[in-house]
Design a protein around this motif. Structure first.
Motif, PDB file in Angstrom:
ATOM      1  N   ASP A 177       0.906  -1.140  -0.050  1.00 22.34           N
ATOM      2  CA  ASP A 177      -0.128   0.081  -0.063  1.00 22.34           C
ATOM      3  C   ASP A 177       0.684   1.186  -0.122  1.00 22.34           C
ATOM      4  OD1 ASP A 177      -2.233  -1.759  -0.090  1.00 22.34           O
ATOM      5  OD2 ASP A 177      -2.296  -1.662   2.302  1.00 22.34           O
ATOM      6  N   ALA A 178       2.014   1.254   0.592  1.00 19.89           N
ATOM      7  CA  ALA A 178       2.763   2.389   0.866  1.00 19.89           C
ATOM      8  C   ALA A 178       3.389   2.633  -0.763  1.00 19.89           C
ATOM      9  CB  ALA A 178       4.050   2.026   1.676  1.00 19.89           C
ATOM     10  N   ILE A 179       3.773   1.702  -1.540  1.00 14.85           N
ATOM     11  CA  ILE A 179       4.384   2.158  -2.804  1.00 14.85           C
ATOM     12  C   ILE A 179       3.352   2.636  -3.995  1.00 14.85           C
ATOM     13  CG2 ILE A 179       6.249   0.636  -2.654  1.00 14.85           C
ATOM     14  CD1 ILE A 179       5.070  -1.383  -4.276  1.00 14.85           C
ATOM     15  N   GLY A 180       2.132   2.093  -3.816  1.00 11.91           N
ATOM     16  CA  GLY A 180       1.161   2.438  -4.640  1.00 11.91           C
ATOM     17  C   GLY A 180       1.208   2.424  -6.131  1.00 11.91           C
ATOM     18  N   GLY A 181       0.636   3.227  -7.013  1.00  5.24           N
ATOM     19  CA  GLY A 181       0.879   3.133  -8.342  1.00  5.24           C
ATOM     20  C   GLY A 181       0.020   2.365  -8.981  1.00  5.24           C
ATOM     21  N   PHE A 182      -0.323   2.534 -10.325  1.00  3.57           N
ATOM     22  CA  PHE A 182      -1.224   1.459 -11.105  1.00  3.57           C
ATOM     23  C   PHE A 182      -0.363   0.651 -11.902  1.00  3.57           C
ATOM     24  CE2 PHE A 182      -3.276   5.762 -10.688  1.00  3.57           C
ATOM     25  CZ  PHE A 182      -4.392   5.407 -10.003  1.00  3.57           C
ATOM     26  N   VAL A 183       0.994   0.882 -12.188  1.00  2.99           N
ATOM     27  CA  VAL A 183       1.927  -0.074 -13.022  1.00  2.99           C
ATOM     28  C   VAL A 183       2.284  -0.960 -12.048  1.00  2.99           C
ATOM     29  CG1 VAL A 183       3.886  -0.442 -14.403  1.00  2.99           C
ATOM     30  CG2 VAL A 183       2.512   1.885 -14.556  1.00  2.99           C
ATOM     31  N   ARG A 184       2.258  -2.533 -12.379  1.00  2.77           N
ATOM     32  CA  ARG A 184       2.409  -3.589 -11.798  1.00  2.77           C
ATOM     33  C   ARG A 184       3.881  -3.861 -12.329  1.00  2.77           C
ATOM     34  NH1 ARG A 184      -0.334  -1.556  -9.182  1.00  2.77           N
ATOM     35  NH2 ARG A 184      -2.209  -2.241  -8.331  1.00  2.77           N
ATOM     36  N   ASP A 185       4.910  -4.151 -11.425  1.00  4.87           N
ATOM     37  CA  ASP A 185       6.332  -4.610 -11.779  1.00  4.87           C
ATOM     38  C   ASP A 185       7.109  -5.386 -10.545  1.00  4.87           C
ATOM     39  OD1 ASP A 185       7.042  -2.657  -9.978  1.00  4.87           O
ATOM     40  OD2 ASP A 185       7.702  -1.459 -11.301  1.00  4.87           O
ATOM     41  N   GLU A 186       8.059  -5.737 -10.961  1.00  4.82           N
ATOM     42  CA  GLU A 186       8.836  -6.517  -9.732  1.00  4.82           C
ATOM     43  C   GLU A 186       8.879  -5.884  -8.354  1.00  4.82           C
ATOM     44  OE1 GLU A 186       9.786  -5.762 -12.774  1.00  4.82           O
ATOM     45  OE2 GLU A 186      10.352  -7.621 -13.678  1.00  4.82           O
ATOM     46  N   THR A 187       8.656  -4.457  -8.471  1.00  3.63           N
ATOM     47  CA  THR A 187       8.714  -3.910  -7.144  1.00  3.63           C
ATOM     48  C   THR A 187       7.304  -4.470  -6.264  1.00  3.63           C
ATOM     49  OG1 THR A 187       9.658  -1.867  -8.072  1.00  3.63           O
ATOM     50  CG2 THR A 187       8.856  -1.644  -5.902  1.00  3.63           C
ATOM     51  N   ASP A 188       6.312  -4.384  -6.983  1.00  2.53           N
ATOM     52  CA  ASP A 188       5.171  -4.981  -6.370  1.00  2.53           C
ATOM     53  C   ASP A 188       5.382  -6.608  -5.561  1.00  2.53           C
ATOM     54  OD1 ASP A 188       2.656  -2.897  -7.043  1.00  2.53           O
ATOM     55  OD2 ASP A 188       4.275  -3.034  -8.628  1.00  2.53           O
ATOM     56  N   ASP A 189       6.095  -7.204  -6.694  1.00  2.00           N
ATOM     57  CA  ASP A 189       6.186  -8.829  -5.944  1.00  2.00           C
ATOM     58  C   ASP A 189       7.174  -8.427  -5.075  1.00  2.00           C
ATOM     59  OD1 ASP A 189       5.103  -9.519  -8.291  1.00  2.00           O
ATOM     60  OD2 ASP A 189       6.644  -9.872  -9.727  1.00  2.00           O
ATOM     61  N   LEU A 190       8.210  -7.872  -4.968  1.00  2.00           N
ATOM     62  CA  LEU A 190       9.010  -7.520  -3.752  1.00  2.00           C
ATOM     63  C   LEU A 190       8.094  -6.924  -2.586  1.00  2.00           C
ATOM     64  CD1 LEU A 190      11.876  -7.450  -2.314  1.00  2.00           C
ATOM     65  CD2 LEU A 190      12.172  -4.997  -2.938  1.00  2.00           C
ATOM     66  N   ALA A 191       7.427  -6.079  -2.575  1.00  2.00           N
ATOM     67  CA  ALA A 191       6.352  -5.566  -1.486  1.00  2.00           C
ATOM     68  C   ALA A 191       5.602  -6.654  -1.222  1.00  2.00           C
ATOM     69  CB  ALA A 191       5.860  -4.435  -1.944  1.00  2.00           C
ATOM     70  N   ARG A 192       4.887  -7.353  -1.836  1.00  2.00           N
ATOM     71  CA  ARG A 192       3.855  -8.425  -1.486  1.00  2.00           C
ATOM     72  C   ARG A 192       4.870  -9.657  -0.505  1.00  2.00           C
ATOM     73  NH1 ARG A 192       1.139  -7.661  -6.060  1.00  2.00           N
ATOM     74  NH2 ARG A 192       2.743  -8.918  -7.314  1.00  2.00           N
ATOM     75  N   ALA A 193       6.184  -9.873  -0.997  1.00  2.00           N
ATOM     76  CA  ALA A 193       6.887 -10.738  -0.215  1.00  2.00           C
ATOM     77  C   ALA A 193       7.326 -10.398   1.207  1.00  2.00           C
ATOM     78  CB  ALA A 193       8.424 -11.160  -1.074  1.00  2.00           C
ATOM     79  N   ILE A 194       7.571  -8.822   1.155  1.00  2.00           N
ATOM     80  CA  ILE A 194       8.094  -8.244   2.441  1.00  2.00           C
ATOM     81  C   ILE A 194       6.789  -8.271   3.435  1.00  2.00           C
ATOM     82  CG2 ILE A 194       8.678  -6.077   3.541  1.00  2.00           C
ATOM     83  CD1 ILE A 194      10.295  -5.609   1.231  1.00  2.00           C
ATOM     84  N   ASP A 195       5.507  -8.030   2.981  1.00  3.70           N
ATOM     85  CA  ASP A 195       4.224  -8.072   3.547  1.00  3.70           C
ATOM     86  C   ASP A 195       4.100  -9.321   4.312  1.00  3.70           C
ATOM     87  OD1 ASP A 195       4.104  -5.246   3.354  1.00  3.70           O
ATOM     88  OD2 ASP A 195       2.810  -5.562   1.595  1.00  3.70           O
ATOM     89  N   ALA A 196       4.214 -10.498   3.370  1.00  2.00           N
ATOM     90  CA  ALA A 196       4.194 -11.901   3.711  1.00  2.00           C
ATOM     91  C   ALA A 196       5.044 -12.026   4.904  1.00  2.00           C
ATOM     92  CB  ALA A 196       4.112 -12.949   2.704  1.00  2.00           C
ATOM     93  N   LEU A 197       6.257 -11.819   4.682  1.00  2.00           N
ATOM     94  CA  LEU A 197       7.359 -11.880   5.680  1.00  2.00           C
ATOM     95  C   LEU A 197       7.103 -11.403   6.904  1.00  2.00           C
ATOM     96  CD1 LEU A 197      10.058 -13.219   6.394  1.00  2.00           C
ATOM     97  CD2 LEU A 197      10.957 -11.315   5.416  1.00  2.00           C
ATOM     98  N   THR A 198       6.373 -10.216   6.893  1.00  2.00           N
ATOM     99  CA  THR A 198       6.246  -9.521   8.111  1.00  2.00           C
ATOM    100  C   THR A 198       5.073 -10.125   8.881  1.00  2.00           C
ATOM    101  OG1 THR A 198       6.622  -7.231   7.092  1.00  2.00           O
ATOM    102  CG2 THR A 198       5.357  -7.222   8.715  1.00  2.00           C
TER     103      THR A 198
END
Length: 463
Positions: free
Chosen positions: A186-207
């Motif tokens: 949610d913090a990174i936002g944006g409409f374009v989906r890229d590897e950053t979203d994959d990293l963010a989801r992985a961090i959220d899952a780890l958290t």
């Protein structure tokens, strides 16, 4: 040896990469276009030269005098060897001869019926050379424009990616500080989906996984400590009924120590749950510390350098002071000194100092550092003090003073340039109370980022 690392941003890396690729492509296309245009112009010039020598041949054969025209020559000794070979084979042809001044010379020759050779030549100049020069200039301008446009595009693309990565890093830092409600995606936002979203989801899952595990461990610890309270209280009550004597004193002492341990474990569990809230009151910090320290330990000297009024929780502040004084008296050496300067409270002893593990990693549960500082205990005092400081929005740091004969370390303060630690060694705990009190929902205003020589070093943690 430590490798020297050059730190650059993703934005500039992408910009440089796009600019380099654009420059290579523009250079390659410019060379191709330049060579193709030059070959085409030279072919046209050779065709024109061949028409001229053909006209000169017809004029020569039709003329009675046979004088050459159009600057043609008969049997020119400067005729290139390639054309001489063609003339011996009775074939007409053209030839481009490179010149020292850069402008090529266009030759054309035809064999005559009497065995002579009629030839003419001229430099590749004039309009064709001007056109080629203009083309080269246009290619250079176009190449530079492509590189600049590529760089601008790289800055835009890299800036977007860099901004998303910075937001992800900031959100991950908030999570590391204990704010598990923050979601990196949610913090990174944006409409374009890229590897950053994959990293963010992985961090959220780890958290989420780590938070669930830590919460489960905290609940188990709290449940065990809570269940132990009743039997420990009963044990302590029964110990009071024992007849006087040394064995009874030992039983009562151990039962009281067990009760203290249970209460400390419960307090640590509450602090770990991040549900504790400060009950704020405005107090005169110097006067409050003087009264509380005198009540806790009259042998400890208190010096108020500068009085200041702060909004804080007196009960939690007293708990922090009690644990710091207890730690200093139990593990340190006398005298123990308390200094109040503005919103900063320092507790110092003159013992062997904090162990290296504590300075490097911070307070840890059930680690007393007895091998470095003789004494007994459960290792929860400084852990509780740090947890209570977090509830107050304060910062608690630990460092060691310089030992005898060594240069003193600067003891920085926010109001002045900092004093100098005393000549003797010892442990120094510094409590930095916040300028702004915690809000009603438990969040804290940002603490000023105070710089010092080092946060942690081999001697200790700089305040």
């Amino acid at each position: 040896m430590k490798r020297l690392a050059l730190r650059t941003g993703v934005r500039w890396k992408i910009s440089v990469a796009i600019a380099a690729v654009g420059a290579l492509i523009a250079m390659a296309l410019s060379l191709v276009v330049h060579n193709a245009a030059r070959v085409s112009m030279l072919d046209n010039a050779r065709d024109v030269q061949m028409e001229r020598v053909s006209m000169a041949q017809r004029w020569h054969e039709a003329s009675k005098k046979g004088d050459p025209r159009f600057n043609s020559k008969i049997n020119d000794p400067a005729l290139p060897k390639e054309l001489q070979r063609l003339m011996r084979e009775k074939r007409r042809g053209t030839f481009v001869e490179d010149s020292h001044n850069g402008s090529p010379v266009i030759w054309a020759a035809v064999p005559l019926s009497n065995g002579d050779v009629l030839s003419l030549h001229s430099r590749f100049a004039g309009r064709s050379a001007t056109l080629l020069k203009d083309l080269d200039q246009a290619l250079i301008i176009g190449s530079v424009s492509v590189v600049l446009a590529g760089s601008a595009l790289g800055v835009l693309i890299g800036g977007q990616l860099s901004r998303r990565l910075r937001k992800a890093a900031a959100a991950a830092s908030n999570v590391a500080e204990g704010n598990t409600e923050v979601r990196v995606r949610d913090a990174i936002g944006g409409f374009v989906r890229d590897e950053t979203d994959d990293l963010a989801r992985a961090i959220d899952a780890l958290t989420d996984a780590l938070h669930s595990r830590i919460e489960a461990e905290r609940r188990v610890t709290a449940d065990i400590a809570h269940e132990l309270r009743t039997p420990v209280t009963g044990l302590l009550t029964a110990a009071e009924l024992l007849p006087p004597g040394r064995p009874s004193e030992l039983v009562r002492d151990r039962a009281q120590a067990m009760r203290t341990l249970v209460e400390d474990v419960l307090e640590v569990a509450r602090l770990d749950s991040a549900s504790e809230r400060a009950e704020l009151q405005e107090i005169a910090l110097g006067e409050f510390v003087t009264r509380r320290v005198s009540a806790l330990n009259p042998n400890v000297a208190v010096q108020v350098v500068h009085e200041s009024r702060v909004n804080t929780d007196p009960r939690r502040l007293e708990r922090i002071l009690l644990n710091l004084l207890t730690n200093a008296v139990k593990y340190g050496g006398t005298p123990v000194e308390v200094t109040v300067e503005g919103r900063v409270v320092r507790v110092r002893d003159h013992g062997p100092g904090f162990p290296e593990a504590l300075l490097r990693e911070g307070p840890s549960r059930f680690r007393t550092g007895a091998s470095d500082r003789a004494g007994t205990g459960h290792g929860l005092g400084l852990t509780i003090a740090s947890g209570q400081a977090r509830v107050l929005g304060a910062r608690l740091t630990f460092r060691n003073a310089a030992p005898p004969g060594a240069p003193s370390l600067p003891d920085a303060s926010p109001s002045a340039g900092g004093g100098v630690a005393g000549p003797a060694g010892g442990a120094i705990a510094v409590l930095w109370l916040p300028e702004h009190a915690p809000t009603s929902n438990g969040s804290f205003a940002g603490l000023p980022q105070l710089r010092s020589r080092a946060v942690l070093n081999r001697r200790g943690a700089a305040p």
